[in-house]
Design a protein around this motif. Sequence first.
Motif, mmCIF file in Angstrom:
data_model
loop_
_atom_site.group_PDB
_atom_site.id
_atom_site.type_symbol
_atom_site.label_atom_id
_atom_site.label_comp_id
_atom_site.label_asym_id
_atom_site.label_seq_id
_atom_site.Cartn_x
_atom_site.Cartn_y
_atom_site.Cartn_z
ATOM 1 N N PHE A 21 0.843 -1.189 0.000
ATOM 2 C CA PHE A 21 0.000 0.000 0.000
ATOM 3 C C PHE A 21 0.881 1.242 0.000
ATOM 4 O O PHE A 21 1.415 1.646 1.023
ATOM 5 C CB PHE A 21 -0.948 -0.025 1.201
ATOM 6 C CG PHE A 21 -2.029 -1.053 1.064
ATOM 7 C CD1 PHE A 21 -3.244 -0.718 0.488
ATOM 8 C CD2 PHE A 21 -1.809 -2.373 1.451
ATOM 9 C CE1 PHE A 21 -4.235 -1.676 0.318
ATOM 10 C CE2 PHE A 21 -2.794 -3.324 1.293
ATOM 11 C CZ PHE A 21 -4.013 -2.979 0.716
ATOM 12 N N ASN A 22 1.023 1.811 -1.187
ATOM 13 C CA ASN A 22 1.813 3.022 -1.354
ATOM 14 C C ASN A 22 0.967 4.247 -1.028
ATOM 15 O O ASN A 22 -0.263 4.162 -0.900
ATOM 16 C CB ASN A 22 2.332 3.133 -2.782
ATOM 17 C CG ASN A 22 3.232 1.979 -3.156
ATOM 18 O OD1 ASN A 22 4.045 1.535 -2.354
ATOM 19 N ND2 ASN A 22 3.102 1.495 -4.379
ATOM 20 N N LEU A 23 1.637 5.398 -0.925
ATOM 21 C CA LEU A 23 0.902 6.637 -0.788
ATOM 22 C C LEU A 23 -0.007 6.830 -1.997
ATOM 23 O O LEU A 23 0.282 6.345 -3.093
ATOM 24 C CB LEU A 23 1.866 7.819 -0.672
ATOM 25 C CG LEU A 23 2.749 7.855 0.581
ATOM 26 C CD1 LEU A 23 3.656 9.067 0.555
ATOM 27 C CD2 LEU A 23 1.910 7.859 1.851
ATOM 28 N N VAL A 24 -1.099 7.546 -1.782
ATOM 29 C CA VAL A 24 -2.103 7.743 -2.822
ATOM 30 C C VAL A 24 -1.925 9.124 -3.442
ATOM 31 O O VAL A 24 -1.860 10.134 -2.729
ATOM 32 C CB VAL A 24 -3.526 7.605 -2.244
ATOM 33 C CG1 VAL A 24 -4.566 7.828 -3.331
ATOM 34 C CG2 VAL A 24 -3.704 6.232 -1.601
ATOM 35 N N MET A 25 -1.847 9.178 -4.745
ATOM 36 C CA MET A 25 -1.722 10.452 -5.448
ATOM 37 C C MET A 25 -3.083 11.128 -5.460
ATOM 38 O O MET A 25 -3.945 10.820 -6.294
ATOM 39 C CB MET A 25 -1.201 10.222 -6.856
ATOM 40 C CG MET A 25 -0.714 11.471 -7.559
ATOM 41 S SD MET A 25 -0.035 11.077 -9.191
ATOM 42 C CE MET A 25 1.385 10.067 -8.739
ATOM 43 N N ASP A 26 -3.297 12.034 -4.515
ATOM 44 C CA ASP A 26 -4.614 12.639 -4.329
ATOM 45 C C ASP A 26 -4.666 14.118 -4.703
ATOM 46 O O ASP A 26 -5.724 14.736 -4.651
ATOM 47 C CB ASP A 26 -5.057 12.482 -2.873
ATOM 48 C CG ASP A 26 -4.060 13.091 -1.887
ATOM 49 O OD1 ASP A 26 -3.077 13.720 -2.329
ATOM 50 O OD2 ASP A 26 -4.255 12.929 -0.672
ATOM 51 N N VAL A 42 -0.246 14.453 -1.754
ATOM 52 C CA VAL A 42 0.753 13.973 -2.710
ATOM 53 C C VAL A 42 0.264 14.358 -4.101
ATOM 54 O O VAL A 42 -0.888 14.084 -4.455
ATOM 55 C CB VAL A 42 0.957 12.445 -2.616
ATOM 56 C CG1 VAL A 42 1.955 11.971 -3.663
ATOM 57 C CG2 VAL A 42 1.436 12.055 -1.223
ATOM 58 N N PHE A 43 1.151 14.966 -4.903
ATOM 59 C CA PHE A 43 0.710 15.621 -6.126
ATOM 60 C C PHE A 43 1.208 14.914 -7.380
ATOM 61 O O PHE A 43 2.333 14.406 -7.431
ATOM 62 C CB PHE A 43 1.177 17.074 -6.127
ATOM 63 C CG PHE A 43 0.632 17.863 -4.966
ATOM 64 C CD1 PHE A 43 -0.597 18.486 -5.070
ATOM 65 C CD2 PHE A 43 1.328 17.947 -3.771
ATOM 66 C CE1 PHE A 43 -1.123 19.194 -3.996
ATOM 67 C CE2 PHE A 43 0.814 18.644 -2.695
ATOM 68 C CZ PHE A 43 -0.420 19.267 -2.801
ATOM 69 N N SER A 44 0.375 14.948 -8.401
ATOM 70 C CA SER A 44 0.742 14.356 -9.682
ATOM 71 C C SER A 44 1.777 15.201 -10.415
ATOM 72 O O SER A 44 2.480 14.704 -11.290
ATOM 73 C CB SER A 44 -0.506 14.183 -10.559
ATOM 74 O OG SER A 44 -1.188 15.426 -10.702
ATOM 75 N N ASP A 45 1.881 16.485 -10.044
ATOM 76 C CA ASP A 45 2.841 17.378 -10.701
ATOM 77 C C ASP A 45 3.967 17.788 -9.752
ATOM 78 O O ASP A 45 4.466 18.917 -9.829
ATOM 79 C CB ASP A 45 2.132 18.612 -11.240
ATOM 80 C CG ASP A 45 1.492 19.461 -10.143
ATOM 81 O OD1 ASP A 45 1.327 18.943 -9.014
ATOM 82 O OD2 ASP A 45 1.182 20.636 -10.398
ATOM 83 N N THR A 46 4.386 16.863 -8.888
ATOM 84 C CA THR A 46 5.427 17.192 -7.916
ATOM 85 C C THR A 46 6.703 17.671 -8.598
ATOM 86 O O THR A 46 7.363 18.605 -8.131
ATOM 87 C CB THR A 46 5.725 15.977 -7.016
ATOM 88 O OG1 THR A 46 4.567 15.687 -6.233
ATOM 89 C CG2 THR A 46 6.885 16.273 -6.074
ATOM 90 N N ALA A 47 7.080 17.032 -9.715
ATOM 91 C CA ALA A 47 8.310 17.420 -10.407
ATOM 92 C C ALA A 47 8.243 18.879 -10.852
ATOM 93 O O ALA A 47 9.220 19.630 -10.727
ATOM 94 C CB ALA A 47 8.558 16.503 -11.597
ATOM 95 N N THR A 48 7.091 19.299 -11.353
ATOM 96 C CA THR A 48 6.927 20.690 -11.777
ATOM 97 C C THR A 48 6.966 21.624 -10.573
ATOM 98 O O THR A 48 7.594 22.694 -10.623
ATOM 99 C CB THR A 48 5.599 20.866 -12.527
ATOM 100 O OG1 THR A 48 5.607 20.020 -13.679
ATOM 101 C CG2 THR A 48 5.396 22.304 -12.954
ATOM 102 N N ARG A 49 6.303 21.231 -9.515
ATOM 103 C CA ARG A 49 6.325 22.041 -8.293
ATOM 104 C C ARG A 49 7.753 22.187 -7.767
ATOM 105 O O ARG A 49 8.147 23.260 -7.298
ATOM 106 C CB ARG A 49 5.434 21.399 -7.228
ATOM 107 C CG ARG A 49 3.947 21.489 -7.534
ATOM 108 C CD ARG A 49 3.097 20.625 -6.606
ATOM 109 N NE ARG A 49 1.692 20.712 -6.949
ATOM 110 C CZ ARG A 49 0.776 21.405 -6.266
ATOM 111 N NH1 ARG A 49 1.136 22.059 -5.175
ATOM 112 N NH2 ARG A 49 -0.471 21.451 -6.654
#
Length: 498
Positions: A292-297, A301-308
Motif C-alpha cells: 500500500f503506497n501513498l495515494v496520489m490525491d 501527494v501531487f501528480s505534478d510534484t516534479a513541476t512544483r
Amino acid sequence: MKLLFTLVTVALIAGVHSQLTGLVVHTQQGDVAGTLPIPTVRQFIGIPYATAKRWEAPQPAPRRNSVFRATSFGDSCVQTLSASNIQFINLVGGDGINVTESENCLSINIWSPSIRRKQGTAVMLWIYGGGFAFGTSNINGYHGQNIVRDNDDVTVVTFNYRLNIFGQPGTPQLASESKSQNFGLLDLDAAVNWVHDNIANFGGDPSRIILFGQSAGSAAADAYTFAHPHDTIVKGIIEQSGTGANATLNPTAWNTVANAVGCASTAAQFSCMQTVPFRTLENAVISTNSAFNLVMDDITVFSDTATRAATGNFLQVPMIGGSTAQEADIFVVVQELVTLGFTIPVVTELGFTCSAGIAAVNRVKVGVPTWRYQYQGIFPDISIRSDLRSFHASEIPLVFGTYNLSSIPATPAEIALSSYIQQAWVSFARDPKQGLLKLGWPVYNPNATTLIQLGNQANQSGFVLGNGELLDSSCQRVDVLQAVAVQLGGLLLPGKGV
C-alpha cells in the motif's frame, strides 16, 4: 484522622515536587505527568495527540479531567511484518517486532531538558521510516534522551502515524469523494499542530520547530513541504535517505485484500472492510503480499510534484539532505535471506543518491539554504552482519546516540562521530539558516567541493568535503538505471519497501 492527614500531606508534597521538577505539564487536552529518567532530562511518553476512526482524518484528542500518566509508550500502529520486513528489522538490531499494536495508536513522546537547564529550546520532531508499511516510535533506537542529555537548547519529539492499508488504503470509494486517504501524512499534520500548540509548556519554543526523518519518514517530511508551501510552523527539514515517495492511483491492492477477507467488489465493500478486525486485515495484507503506497490525491501527494519542485512551489525552509554511501547493502542481504535471489546493484544510486541530489539542487535553484551530506561511517556494532557497510538506516544510532544498545562496544571514532552529527543536527535545529555555517559547513553547490562526507576514512569522527557532481555522475544515465531496475525487479524503494 492522623492517617488521613498523613495521606493528604504526602499527596501535597508529591504535587509540589512534580511542579518544582516540571514533571506535571498542562496541555490543551489536560495535564500530563512525566518522569525524570536521568537528572538532566524530562520524559513524557505515550501522550494521545489525536484520535481517528478507521480511514478517517485525525481529530484532536479528547479533553481529560484527570492527570494523564505519560510513563509508557502507547500502542504502535498496525504493522505489516512480512518476511522481508522482519529480516530488515533483525539486521539493524531493531526491537520493534513485539510491540503492542492497535488502531488507537496516535501518541506522541517528548524528551525535554530538566527545568534547571535552558528552556525555550529548539524542537526536533522525528518521523520514523519503514516504507509506510511498518515502524513505530516505540523503538529504543529512537529515544531522544541522549540527544537532550548531550546537547543544550533542544527538545526531541517522536510520534506514531498510521501505516499500510490503515494509513493509505487506496480505496476507490474514498477516491470518488476527492478526499485524501494518505492518513499517515494527515497524522503528521496533526502531530505538527499539536507540538506547536503545546510544546511551550514542555520547555520548547513553538517558533523553532524542525522535522527530521529517515527513509519513508524523510519522504513524509518532503511531502509536507509540497503540501504546505506557505506553512509558518516548520522552520527547517532534515531528510535522511528519502525524498519524494512512490504514489499510486491503482486500487488493486485494496481489492485483493477485500476479496481475501470476504468483502467483494460491491457497493457495500467499504462498509464491509470497516468492520473487519484489524488483525484479519493485517494478516490478509501479508498473505496476499499486497503493498500500500501513498495515494496520489493532489491534496497531500501531487501528480505534478516534479513541476512544483522545479518552480519552487514548496515550503522554502532550510534543508539538510543526504543518503548513505551503500544504502543497498541491507536490501541485498534481505533478498538473499528471504528469497535466495539476486542482488540489486543500482538501488543506492536510483533510490537514494540521485534523488537526494535532485532534491538539493531544486532547493539551491530557488535560493533555499541547503546542505547535502553523504554518510560513510562503517562500524561493527551497528548490525548483526559484519559485511554491511554504510547501509540504509546505519546512521540512525549515531544521530540518536543509541549505538550503545549493541553487545559490541562502540569504537572511539564512532562515539566521536555520533557526537559530531548530533552537534550538526542540533545546530541546524537551533538556527536553520546560520547554525551549520558556524560549524564550517558550506552551503551546497553541486559544481563545487561542498558535499559533506560524514565518517569518511580521512576523518572518521567528523567530515571531509567532496564534490556532489562527481557523486551524481551516474544519475545522468538514470534511464539506464531504471531499465536495469525493471529487469531485476523487486526494488525496495521508499514507499515500496523500507
